[in-house]
Structure formats: structure tokens, C-alpha cells
Write an enzyme that holds these catalytic residues in place. Sequence first.
Site, PDB file in Angstrom:
ATOM      1  N   TYR A 123      36.114  -7.752  73.596  1.00 30.43           N
ATOM      2  CA  TYR A 123      35.338  -8.445  74.641  1.00 30.43           C
ATOM      3  C   TYR A 123      35.344  -9.949  74.397  1.00 30.43           C
ATOM      4  O   TYR A 123      35.557 -10.741  75.319  1.00 30.43           O
ATOM      5  CB  TYR A 123      33.912  -7.914  74.661  1.00 30.43           C
ATOM      6  CG  TYR A 123      33.019  -8.596  75.679  1.00 30.43           C
ATOM      7  CD1 TYR A 123      33.108  -8.266  77.028  1.00 30.43           C
ATOM      8  CD2 TYR A 123      32.098  -9.567  75.297  1.00 30.43           C
ATOM      9  CE1 TYR A 123      32.295  -8.882  77.969  1.00 30.43           C
ATOM     10  CE2 TYR A 123      31.283 -10.193  76.230  1.00 30.43           C
ATOM     11  CZ  TYR A 123      31.385  -9.849  77.557  1.00 30.43           C
ATOM     12  OH  TYR A 123      30.583 -10.468  78.489  1.00 30.43           O
ATOM     13  N   LYS A 162      37.084 -12.719  76.967  1.00 27.26           N
ATOM     14  CA  LYS A 162      36.336 -13.796  77.611  1.00 27.26           C
ATOM     15  C   LYS A 162      36.869 -15.175  77.221  1.00 27.26           C
ATOM     16  O   LYS A 162      36.818 -16.116  78.021  1.00 27.26           O
ATOM     17  CB  LYS A 162      34.843 -13.663  77.299  1.00 27.26           C
ATOM     18  CG  LYS A 162      34.188 -12.505  78.044  1.00 27.26           C
ATOM     19  CD  LYS A 162      34.355 -12.652  79.557  1.00 27.26           C
ATOM     20  CE  LYS A 162      33.684 -11.546  80.351  1.00 27.26           C
ATOM     21  NZ  LYS A 162      33.867 -11.699  81.810  1.00 27.26           N
ATOM     22  N   VAL A 215      21.729 -10.974  80.499  1.00 23.71           N
ATOM     23  CA  VAL A 215      20.710 -10.648  81.491  1.00 23.71           C
ATOM     24  C   VAL A 215      20.590  -9.135  81.673  1.00 23.71           C
ATOM     25  O   VAL A 215      21.533  -8.385  81.383  1.00 23.71           O
ATOM     26  CB  VAL A 215      21.030 -11.319  82.847  1.00 23.71           C
ATOM     27  CG1 VAL A 215      20.924 -12.824  82.723  1.00 23.71           C
ATOM     28  CG2 VAL A 215      22.409 -10.930  83.349  1.00 23.71           C
ATOM     29  N   THR A 258      21.169  -6.437  83.356  1.00 20.61           N
ATOM     30  CA  THR A 258      21.942  -5.664  84.317  1.00 20.61           C
ATOM     31  C   THR A 258      22.343  -4.354  83.648  1.00 20.61           C
ATOM     32  O   THR A 258      21.998  -4.104  82.492  1.00 20.61           O
ATOM     33  CB  THR A 258      23.205  -6.426  84.738  1.00 20.61           C
ATOM     34  OG1 THR A 258      23.996  -6.674  83.568  1.00 20.61           O
ATOM     35  CG2 THR A 258      22.851  -7.747  85.399  1.00 20.61           C
TER      36      THR A 258
END
Length: 240
Positions: free
Chosen positions: A136, A140, A167, A169
Site C-alpha cells: 500500500y 501510494k 477517516v 470510511t
Amino acid sequence: MALILITGASTGLGLAAARTLTAQGHSVVVHTRSPDRLPDLAPYAFVHGDLSHMGETLSVAGQADAFGRFDAVIHNAGVYRDPGALQVNTVAPYLLTAAMAKPRRLIYLSSGYHLDGSTDLDGIDFAETRVRPGAYEDAKLYETTLAFAVARRWADTVAHVVDPGWVPTRMGGPGAPGDLEAGHRTQEWLATAPEEEIVPRTGGYWYHRKVSRSHPAASDPDFQHALLERLEAHTGVKLG
């Protein structure tokens, strides 16, 4: 009003941005992985395709181009600790950027984790199908590098990167400490604000509408070139 494509917009930050931009009067095209992932109460047009597969990603590019030239594309789709981390977070935005008609604005969602990404491209397999530690972070970093490369190469298209924060989600989890509302406001602003309000005009790394620090390799033309060469070889599609 603007014509805007948002990838990965069936839930989370993508759906929140779609709702806000639609309420502001913009025309929003929502990308979902499959037709059965349509958001509730959605007055949007749709494109569909699994971004972990190059063929379906190219299909999404073709579906999107049928709407005409976009004013903005928000590359929101992403996965975290997932076998498809590199395919969804790096290869898909590269393919969509390279294959679609050039929009006026490109916004890529990155993460503060990109600062921990590896610059050792020789050890990267963009087709990997395992959950690899660091994938990951690497993905990114590469997505951020792609955005800065586009900002440097394409004079008529502005490109920016957004760190939405951690956040709450589905991907971030219910315990994430970040501000969900602030998590989608920056990309909405970058997609629609008058150009003179956005400084720098292109190539910014943004956190809550403020320019923030990015990995130095992402701005290195040599690293950008090396990454694009590998992505071109992997996909068979050249970035113009």
C-alpha cells in the site's frame, strides 16, 4: 458547471464527493466496480469495471470517454491491505490517465503512508496477487509520483494529489480519528475552484486545502521516468 468523473464512488469519500458536487450543480459520473454497487438515491451517470484488471480498467476508460472531455477526474478508488494494492492504487490510475482523453484537471488521492514507500523499483511486480507488507505504501508513492509526472509533462492539464487523512470510511475503519467531512472537501475544491484560487496551479500535494510535504522521490524527474517506463512496459500503454 463541471463534468466530473469519480472512481470508486459507490461508498466512502467518493460517494460523499459525488453527493456534494451534484448538490452544487455539477454533472457527476460515478465509477463502481459492478452495476450492483450503485449508490442509493443516485442521480448520477455510471461507468463500471473492476480496476484490479487491466482489461476492465481500459473498458472504464472507453465508457468514460463516451461522455466527452471531463473537466475533472478524481482518482478516488483505492484498496488497503489487499492483493490488488498495486493494480488498483497505481496501475489503474495510470491506465485511466494514459487511455482517456486528457481532462482539464486530474486529482489523485494518496495517503501519508506514501512517505514510507520504497523507491526500489527493481523489486516491484505490478501484477502481484498476494498481500505484501508495504504494498500500500509503495502504491501510494507511485500514484503520487504519477501525478507529479503528469503535472510536469502536460501543460494544458493540471494535476494535484490529495491526502484525505485517516477517516472513518469502510477502508479506514470506524475508529479512524480523521474528519470525514474534511476528507472529501479538498478534492471537491480542486476539481471546481477558479484556477487563480489554487496555488500552486499544478503539482501540489494537499492536506485539508493546505500544501503539505510529499516524498522527495515523487518530484524527482529521474524517478518519475523510471516509474513510467515500468508502467508502460507492464500495461503496454504509453503515457503521452
